[in-house]
Write an enzyme that holds these catalytic residues in place. Structure first.
Site, mmCIF file in Angstrom:
data_model
loop_
_atom_site.group_PDB
_atom_site.id
_atom_site.type_symbol
_atom_site.label_atom_id
_atom_site.label_comp_id
_atom_site.label_asym_id
_atom_site.label_seq_id
_atom_site.Cartn_x
_atom_site.Cartn_y
_atom_site.Cartn_z
ATOM 1 N N ASP A 17 0.840 -1.205 0.000
ATOM 2 C CA ASP A 17 0.000 0.000 0.000
ATOM 3 C C ASP A 17 0.877 1.257 0.000
ATOM 4 O O ASP A 17 0.362 2.379 -0.048
ATOM 5 C CB ASP A 17 -1.014 -0.009 1.159
ATOM 6 C CG ASP A 17 -0.360 0.079 2.522
ATOM 7 O OD1 ASP A 17 0.876 -0.021 2.620
ATOM 8 O OD2 ASP A 17 -1.108 0.264 3.518
ATOM 9 N N SER A 18 2.209 1.069 0.015
ATOM 10 C CA SER A 18 3.132 2.185 -0.217
ATOM 11 C C SER A 18 2.836 2.849 -1.556
ATOM 12 O O SER A 18 3.291 3.969 -1.805
ATOM 13 C CB SER A 18 4.586 1.688 -0.183
ATOM 14 O OG SER A 18 4.736 0.550 -1.013
ATOM 15 N N ASP A 36 -1.104 -6.354 -0.249
ATOM 16 C CA ASP A 36 -1.184 -5.645 1.032
ATOM 17 C C ASP A 36 -2.637 -5.265 1.308
ATOM 18 O O ASP A 36 -3.347 -4.808 0.417
ATOM 19 C CB ASP A 36 -0.355 -4.364 0.917
ATOM 20 C CG ASP A 36 0.351 -4.002 2.198
ATOM 21 O OD1 ASP A 36 0.153 -4.687 3.216
ATOM 22 O OD2 ASP A 36 1.126 -3.018 2.166
ATOM 23 N N LYS A 54 -0.895 -9.330 3.315
ATOM 24 C CA LYS A 54 -0.157 -8.802 4.459
ATOM 25 C C LYS A 54 -1.043 -7.802 5.178
ATOM 26 O O LYS A 54 -1.765 -7.040 4.532
ATOM 27 C CB LYS A 54 1.139 -8.122 4.000
ATOM 28 C CG LYS A 54 1.894 -7.454 5.152
ATOM 29 C CD LYS A 54 3.246 -6.914 4.729
ATOM 30 C CE LYS A 54 3.184 -5.547 4.079
ATOM 31 N NZ LYS A 54 2.600 -4.492 4.936
ATOM 32 N N GLU A 91 -1.126 -5.129 8.902
ATOM 33 C CA GLU A 91 -0.329 -4.521 9.971
ATOM 34 C C GLU A 91 -0.970 -4.771 11.333
ATOM 35 O O GLU A 91 -2.199 -4.769 11.446
ATOM 36 C CB GLU A 91 -0.217 -3.002 9.737
ATOM 37 C CG GLU A 91 0.498 -2.645 8.450
ATOM 38 C CD GLU A 91 0.596 -1.130 8.222
ATOM 39 O OE1 GLU A 91 0.275 -0.345 9.132
ATOM 40 O OE2 GLU A 91 0.998 -0.749 7.105
ATOM 41 N N GLU A 102 9.457 -3.764 10.752
ATOM 42 C CA GLU A 102 9.830 -2.466 10.162
ATOM 43 C C GLU A 102 10.362 -1.520 11.234
ATOM 44 O O GLU A 102 9.688 -1.271 12.249
ATOM 45 C CB GLU A 102 8.620 -1.847 9.437
ATOM 46 C CG GLU A 102 8.965 -0.493 8.827
ATOM 47 C CD GLU A 102 8.039 -0.046 7.700
ATOM 48 O OE1 GLU A 102 7.081 -0.782 7.367
ATOM 49 O OE2 GLU A 102 8.293 1.040 7.147
#
Ligand code: KIV
Length: 265
Positions: A45-46, A84, A113, A115, A182
């Site tokens: 999602d960057s 993501d 993925k 978070e 991270e």
């Protein structure tokens, strides 16, 4: 050519082979990544920052992720593609999390993925039970930037370091197949890597992780709005692109392009 599978991905930890992961958001770069021999692609999602030009990842939607995952997955011949999960696609309920993860798999991802630690353990468990491979993401979690007040190193204090270690173990027990660490101190990443059976993939987490992940445009030196300490640009494509476009404009303006070589007689 067959795709790298989750068991093959995990076996690399047992075999002591470092895992290289990079992000990609479109077909052309997916082909280049694969030609370079990389076997794991994260559709991160960057893309909210490096493709959409936003200051954080919070506005990225499921539709955005599905669009880019489709492009990457349809171009990938060998790579294991991880989609993501964007902000709000898994926070609201376990049901929504499973459904949105399933949509990413339908778009061609092999895994997803998300978070977070204890707050997402039930989501990870549900997805794993339904056959959806999940990668965790701990330490600095960009979707929580408003709460943390910025992109800062996490786990420097012992209490927070212990929490991150416990969360990594909880994600593993819930069925996660790997976990991204991270912006955590190398010593913490080393401890987590040794205590987990599943691979750890570091970004700003030192060299003891089982693998590394970086944003593609950072690796290529294309994105220089913000270059964190952990980024190593292996090329300077922004400078090359600027030079190429400047020359193109100059040659159009002075009549040097197109020449006979680029014209039909
Ligand atoms: O969105 C992303 O690209 C990521 C990686 C940098 C880990 O989450």
């Amino acid at each position: 050519m067959s795709h790298l599978t989750i068991p093959e991905f995990q076996r690399q930890k047992k075999e002591g082979k470092k895992i290289t992961v990079v992000t990609a958001y479109d077909a052309l770069f997916t082909q280049i990544v694969e030609q370079a021999g990389l076997e794991v692609i994260l559709v991160g999602d960057s893309l909210g920052m490096v493709v959409q030009g936003k200051s954080n990842t919070l506005s990225v939607t499921m539709d955005d992720m599905l669009y880019h995952t489709r492009m990457v997955a349809s171009a990938a011949q060998r790579a294991l593609v991880i989609g993501d999960m964007p902000f709000l696609s898994y926070q609201v309920s376990v049901e929504e999390a499973v459904k949105n993860a399933g949509r990413l798999l339908q778009a061609g991802a092999v895994a997803v993925k998300l978070e977070g630690g204890h707050s997402v353990v039930d989501r990870v468990e549900a997805m794993s039970n339904f056959g959806i491979p999940v990668m965790g993401h701990l330490g600095m979690t960009p979707q929580s930037v408003n709460q943390s007040g910025g992109y800062k190193v996490r786990g420097k204090e012992q209490i927070e370091a212990d929490k991150i270690l416990q969360e990594a173990k909880a994600l593993e027990s819930a069925g996660a197949f790997a976990v991204v660490l991270e912006c955590v101190p190398s010593s913490l990443a080393k401890k987590i890597t040794h205590e987990l059976v599943i691979p750890t993939i570091g970004i700003g987490a030192g060299q003891e992780c089982d693998g590394q992940v970086l944003v593609l445009y950072d690796v290529l030196g294309l994105f220089d709005d913000f270059v964190p300490k952990f980024v190593k640009p292996y090329a300077h494509l922004k400078a090359d692109a600027l030079q190429a476009l400047t020359r193109y404009k100059e040659e159009v303006e002075c009549g040097k392009f197109p020449s006979d070589a680029e014209s039909y007689q």
